[in-house]
Write a protein that holds these residues in place. Structure first.
Motif, short mmCIF file in Angstrom:
data_model
loop_
_atom_site.label_atom_id
_atom_site.label_comp_id
_atom_site.label_asym_id
_atom_site.label_seq_id
_atom_site.Cartn_x
_atom_site.Cartn_y
_atom_site.Cartn_z
N ARG A 100 39.01 26.84 20.87
CA ARG A 100 39.12 27.60 19.62
C ARG A 100 40.23 26.96 18.81
O ARG A 100 41.39 26.97 19.22
N THR A 108 41.67 26.13 14.65
CA THR A 108 41.59 26.38 13.22
C THR A 108 42.05 25.11 12.52
O THR A 108 43.13 24.59 12.82
N GLU A 128 44.26 29.34 22.10
CA GLU A 128 43.13 30.21 22.43
C GLU A 128 43.37 31.68 22.13
O GLU A 128 42.43 32.43 21.92
N ILE A 168 44.79 34.05 17.60
CA ILE A 168 43.90 33.95 16.44
C ILE A 168 44.52 34.60 15.20
O ILE A 168 44.43 34.02 14.11
N HIS A 176 46.61 32.08 13.73
CA HIS A 176 45.80 31.05 13.09
C HIS A 176 45.47 31.47 11.66
O HIS A 176 45.61 30.69 10.72
N VAL A 177 45.02 32.70 11.51
CA VAL A 177 44.62 33.21 10.20
C VAL A 177 45.80 33.19 9.24
O VAL A 177 45.70 32.69 8.12
#
Length: 94
Positions: A59, A61, A77, A80, A83-84
């Motif tokens: 995973r 980005t 992983e 997230i 990441h956003v």
């Protein structure tokens, strides 16, 4: 969901997955995703961006600026939401 913020910042969001087109279409319908997906069954995109691991797809980005330059890549992983946030910050800075 941060998708409207990405659009407002001028970004295009795409999901890339080694799943088949039909699987991704079903997933997008079920999850009602506002963005599209690209099937990378042959893993050419994963290879180009070095996002795969030996045993499975990672995973990752990736923020790609206009012109094709990679602005940032995040490999983790379980973070997230980070990441956003980082991707959105990067897009706003482009």
């Amino acid at each position: 969901m941060a998708y409207p913020e990405f659009v407002q910042a001028g970004a295009e969001v795409m999901g890339v997955s080694p799943d088949s087109v039909s699987t991704l279409e079903r997933y997008a319908r079920e999850k009602e995703t506002p963005f599209g997906f690209v099937s990378d069954v042959d893993r050419q995109i994963a290879k180009a961006y070095q996002t795969g691991k030996a045993s499975r797809q990672a995973r990752v980005t990736v923020v790609i600026a206009k012109g094709g330059q990679i602005a940032t890549t995040m490999h983790h992983e379980f973070l997230i939401p980070k990441h956003v946030a980082t991707a959105l910050e990067t897009v706003r800075g482009l």
